[in-house]
Design a protein around this motif. Structure first.
Motif: not given
Lengths: 455, 323, 300
Positions: C18-24
């Motif tokens: 989820i965090l990675l998704f957010f950053f992307i």
């Protein structure tokens, strides 16, 4: 037709009215023309920009134009009262003033509806009143009544003037243009003053004077029902019809007195229109004023005494000096009491004071019409929260001011022009009243011309 | 036994779950997406919020709301359907002066801001009674004073209960405005500005668009929408479901979200008509403000000053009782 | 529950995803803000509405547009509807979204559709992409179902009974539906009036007929029974008309004469005619008098 010596005498006296104009007349004429012409650009602007240029908005949607309309139709009662009633009563002293009275009626009955036209949103659809007219509507009643009344007044005026047209046609000493002679000939309809013709004219006048009285009552009642048939405070009153009729007679008499005073000064008719006329009319004015005051008192007392919410809101608005208080005091108190005092107390009575009282009456009646219309519109049953703050109170814009003054100037102008066309004192009837213009005038209290009577 | 759901490509639930995380993500990157996208077709540039019958609040282009062409004959527009009797019920307990009904109505009918066909009043009947917000469309009375006094029959009552205005016939005498005790009517004092999107409307009795200078206008219960089976614009627009509309012959009224029986609603909530004593027999019923959803003061929040000061005058007047 | 390394890893993986998704998204969003005209993302969804004549596929398209960046419907986009199988993609039709952002396609009689035993009908709504909007698609699987409405009187209580089936088009069998809520409505001029809601048991359920509701001149009411937003069947609807409502005789408008009508009350007409004649007869008399005056002179 044969013109006798008394008539010739009168004609020679009146000739200057018909074909010359004194300096004073010229000045007044030009002043009136200026005001009349000022009305045209105002009309133009209103036509092309829409009624937005007036002070009327969704709350007060009937403004000074309707006030003027009611005012002028109210004035028109002069003819019906003086000419009609006094003719039927065969009162002698009415003779010099009937033409003035009838002319007031005719001009104001033409001018009044013009103000209605100024207030209507779509003049291009005026014919809808005829093709789609609904007789359930008080406006239709009004259209029918006023048209009928106008035609009736014109007929009455005409009948009373036939004899004078004939005299003017036949008088060799008249120095006017050819086209005027042609008009006189046309209007005189070959009147030769035979006994039969005299009888016909007399019969016509009697019929018209009988008809015009109930007609005038109907006209003013119908006018009041435009307001009386709505559910608004101050308008939905059962006595509106008689109230308007009384107010109309009151204001009509006032205008008549003022007109008499003006012509007296303008054409130097001091011996023909005498103090007696002013006194008698003044007494009529006094009685009517008392009657009008009575109606006013009854109306406002009833409204104030009862506790109905909107009636009270309206009454307090009328009593509030910050709102309509001063106007109300002027219309209901000053306009009624001052004339009564001036005319009622013999010490104050004089031609000038009676005329001044009439002027107060006329202005007060205009203010009274304003008080009837505008405060009620500013007191709707639901609070005025839907419009802009500047639309809550009505105030006249410069267009409305100009058109009001212009209308008054039109009234005066046409009255004046008529008096140039036909002698303002009926020659045929009051020839024997005309004294020697170079000799001594009759004393006050005399019926004019009595000293000249041979019988 | 019903067949169990097997693995699907992209079920709705999963979409919702992911949507939520997308939402959080985009919330975090707020201010980064551009706002210059336009729809492919024509637009008037004005978007207004409208509530659909599913209760969703959507924004659509203002021009789209009034696309019905003049499909009925003049005769039919003046008579109406005798088997319908339109009625409106207004729930005063739920109104908070959101004024969306006013905005939508004005946009739909191309009205200038000073002309309101549905008005919201701040009413306080007396010093000690509680104030309430009072939306007031035209009441379409059953004994209409305005119809009685029109000299040319430009305003008329139809068989389906609506009181309409034929602005081809109106002569602008404003007598109907004098006769209406509820201040429902407005006048076109100047030439109305017609938006480009409405320029091809040639005007019909049932649409009321475009308005004509020198004639009278008022709320018409949107008969053109009724022909499409849609509720009037104000009904759909109200975010609190205050306005209900329906056919008394069917005994059903709807506020766009729920449909109830008219007789039940009036019975249970003690519906009444405003100023019944005037005898005009309105077609609009009110439900008294009992068990309110909002405090009346909420209605003053976020009001433009020009609108707020209109209410202030009345508020100060109510406080001082006469005599 | 004991927190094992396994569960811990699972959650950790989810969280980091989820965090990675957010950053992307942050980066993508940042980049796309630099180019104002990059195509917007579409929110596309698809629903099915079944009734006895076929199935309607309805797709609604929204995007985050406008100054407030609310999610608004988009008009004028061409949405393609497909019927999918494992191997094929059949285009059923293209519909342009309307002012509410809705594009709908009606397939009559389920004609020409491929059906899968496990998933039912597989549909897809897709947008091919344009300068302004990115391409997107959404699919939906729907099983064919049918609702039949019947009316019966049980112990002098009038009831609406409903039979709901799933239909297997290949085998032509009807499987009764169970444990699904059916909502009952009466059709009004503007909306549907809800009269009840029951759960299906063995494909059957019943509700009281609203006998107090007014119908038309024979008392007809249109009853609609709906299954709403089911995972397998979408929306299923059946309707029928029955004359058990209150009879409302049609109103025959009669010619009325009154204050508010086109024609005035007769007494008004008569009064007006009387008054006008009374006055104008006198005017005519006066015209005659004037004429007589003229004639009198000519005679001499």
């Amino acid at each position: 037709m044969k013109i006798d010596s008394a008539t010739l005498n009168a004609l020679e006296r009146f000739a200057p009215q018909l074909n010359t104009a004194s300096l004073l007349e010229k000045v007044l004429f030009y002043i009136m023309m200026v005001f009349v012409l000022a009305g045209f650009p105002a009309l133009y602007i209103q036509h092309f920009e829409g009624h937005y240029v007036t002070g009327m908005r969704d709350n007060v949607f009937w403004g000074v134009y309707i006030v003027n309309f009611i005012f002028y139709i109210g004035i028109s009662y002069a003819g019906a009262l003086i000419s009609g009633i006094l003719y039927l009563l065969k009162v002698e002293w009415r003779k010099p003033i009937i033409r003035i009275a009838e002319m007031i009626t005719v001009i104001s009955t033409i001018l009044g509806p013009i103000y209605i036209l100024l207030c209507m949103g779509r003049l291009d659809r005026l014919h809808h009143l005829i093709i789609y007219g609904r007789i359930q509507s008080p406006i239709t009643w009004d259209v029918i009544a006023i048209t009928t009344y106008l035609i009736g007044s014109i007929i009455f005026l005409y009948l009373a003037t036939i004899q004078d047209f004939a005299i003017l046609r036949d008088w060799k000493g008249l120095k006017v243009g050819k086209w005027r002679h042609a008009w006189y000939r046309f209007f005189a309809v070959s009147y030769q003053d035979t006994p039969r013709q005299r009888q016909l004219v007399h019969r016509g006048l009697t019929i018209m004077s009988i008809i015009i009285i109930p007609l005038a009552v109907i006209v003013h009642s119908v006018l009041s029902w435009i307001f009386g048939m709505t559910l608004r405070p101050g308008w939905h009153s059962t006595i509106f019809a008689p109230y308007f009729v009384v107010a109309a007679v009151f204001s009509g008499t006032g205008v008549l007195i003022i007109a008499m005073w003006v012509y007296r000064k303008l054409y130097k008719l001091e011996d023909i229109i005498t103090e007696k006329h002013f006194r008698y009319l003044g007494i009529i004015l006094l009685v009517l004023g008392a009657l009008y005051g009575y109606f006013t008192f009854a109306e406002y007392l009833t409204n104030w005494y009862g506790s109905e919410k909107w009636e009270l809101e309206l009454i307090y608005k009328l009593f509030d000096l910050n709102e309509f208080g001063w106007m109300f005091i002027f219309a209901a108190f000053v306009g009624v009491l001052l004339p009564i005092i001036i005319i009622g107390v013999p010490y104050f009575r004089s031609i000038n004071s009676i005329s001044f009282a009439s002027l107060i009456v006329v202005v007060a009646m205009w203010v009274k019409r304003y008080i009837i219309i505008i405060p009620t519109l500013e007191t709707p049953l639901l609070p005025m929260q839907e419009s802009r703050m500047e639309y809550v109170h009505y105030s006249m814009t410069w267009i409305e001011w100009i058109l009001t003054i212009s209308g008054l100037a039109v009234f005066c102008l046409f009255f004046y022009l008529y008096s140039k066309f036909v002698p303002i004192i009926p020659v045929s009837e009051s020839a024997d009243l005309v004294g020697n213009p170079n000799g001594a005038k009759g004393k006050d209290g005399d019926i004019p011309g009595e000293q000249n009577k041979n019988k | 036994m019903s067949p169990k759901k097997s693995k699907k490509g992209f079920s709705r639930r999963k979409f919702l779950k992911n949507g939520l995380s997308i939402g959080i993500g985009t919330a975090g990157s707020a201010g980064m997406l551009s706002s210059c996208a336009k729809s492919e077709k024509k637009e008037s540039g004005e978007r207004i919020r409208v509530m659909t019958t599913d209760g969703k609040l959507v924004e659509i282009d203002a021009a789209q709301l009034h696309e019905l062409e003049d499909v009925v004959s003049h005769e039919e527009a003046r008579t109406g359907d005798p088997n319908r009797e339109y009625v409106m019920v207004i729930d005063l307990a739920k109104c908070r002066n959101a004024r969306i009904c006013v905005d939508v109505c004005q946009r739909m009918h191309n009205l200038p801001p000073e002309d309101e066909w549905i008005k919201v009043f701040y009413m306080q009947d007396s010093e000690d009674t509680a104030p309430y917000w009072f939306p007031k469309p035209c009441f379409h009375c059953n004994s209409p004073s305005c119809v009685n006094v029109c000299p040319v029959g430009a305003t008329f009552k139809r068989l389906d209960g609506l009181v309409l205005i034929d602005n081809e016939r109106c002569i602008g005498c404003k007598f109907c405005m004098a006769a209406c005790p509820y201040s429902s009517r407005v006048f076109n004092w100047r030439e109305p500005e017609i938006k480009d999107t409405m320029k091809d409307h040639h005007g019909a009795i049932e649409t009321g668009v475009p308005q004509k200078v020198g004639t009278v206008g008022k709320c018409d219960f949107c008969p053109d929408m009724a022909r499409m089976g849609k509720l009037p614009g104000c009904i759909e627009a109200c975010p609190n479901g205050v306005l209900y509309y329906g056919d008394k012959h069917e005994d059903l009224v709807s506020n766009g979200t729920e449909t109830v029986r008219f007789s039940d609603l009036i019975y249970e909530r003690a519906g009444y008509r405003y100023m019944e004593e005037l005898g005009t027999r309105p077609s609009v019923y009110y439900l008294p403000p009992v068990n309110r959803s909002f405090d009346p003061e909420v209605g003053f929040k976020d009001l433009p000053d020009e609108i707020r000061e209109r209410y202030d005058v009345e508020r100060s007047k109510i406080k001082k009782e006469t005599r | 529950m004991k927190v094992t390394m396994h569960t811990y890893n699972k959650y950790y993986r989810k969280a980091s995803l989820i965090l990675l998704f957010f950053f992307i998204l942050l980066i993508v969003g940042h980049r796309s803000s630099a180019q104002n005209d990059s195509p917007l993302r579409l929110y596309l969804d698809i629903m099915s509405y079944q009734n006895d004549s076929g199935v309607e596929l309805r797709s609604s398209v929204r995007a985050r547009i406008g100054e407030n960046r609310k999610i608004l419907p988009v008009e004028g986009l061409s949405i393609d509807f497909y019927n999918l199988t494992d191997t094929t993609e059949t285009l059923l039709g293209s519909v342009t979204s309307n002012s509410e952002g809705v594009a709908s396609l009606f397939i009559e009689g389920y004609k020409g559709l491929q059906w899968d035993e496990e998933e039912g009908y597989l549909f897809m709504a897709s947008f091919q992409g344009s300068d302004r909007f990115r391409k997107g698609s959404k699919d939906l699987s729907v099983r064919q179902a049918e609702i039949n409405i019947g009316f019966e009187e049980v112990d002098s209580i009038k009831m609406i009974s409903v039979q709901a089936f799933e239909i297997n088009p290949l085998a032509s069998e009807k499987i009764p539906l169970d444990d699904i809520t059916v909502s009952f409505y009466v059709k009004g001029s503007f909306s549907l009036y809800r009269i009840g809601e029951e759960d299906l048991e063995d494909g059957v359920c019943a509700v009281n007929f609203p006998v107090s509701l007014p119908g038309d001149e024979t008392g007809n009411l249109t009853i609609i029974a709906k299954v709403e937003e089911d995972d397998d069947y979408g929306y299923v609807e059946g309707s029928a008309i029955k004359d058990w409502g209150v009879v409302k005789l049609p109103v025959i408008p009669e010619e009325r004469r009154g204050l508010g009508d086109t024609d005035a009350p007769l007494w008004m007409v008569y009064t007006l005619i009387f008054l006008l004649s009374a006055v104008w007869i006198h005017y005519i008399y006066v015209f005659i008098v004037v004429y007589l005056i003229k004639r009198d002179s000519r005679a001499r």
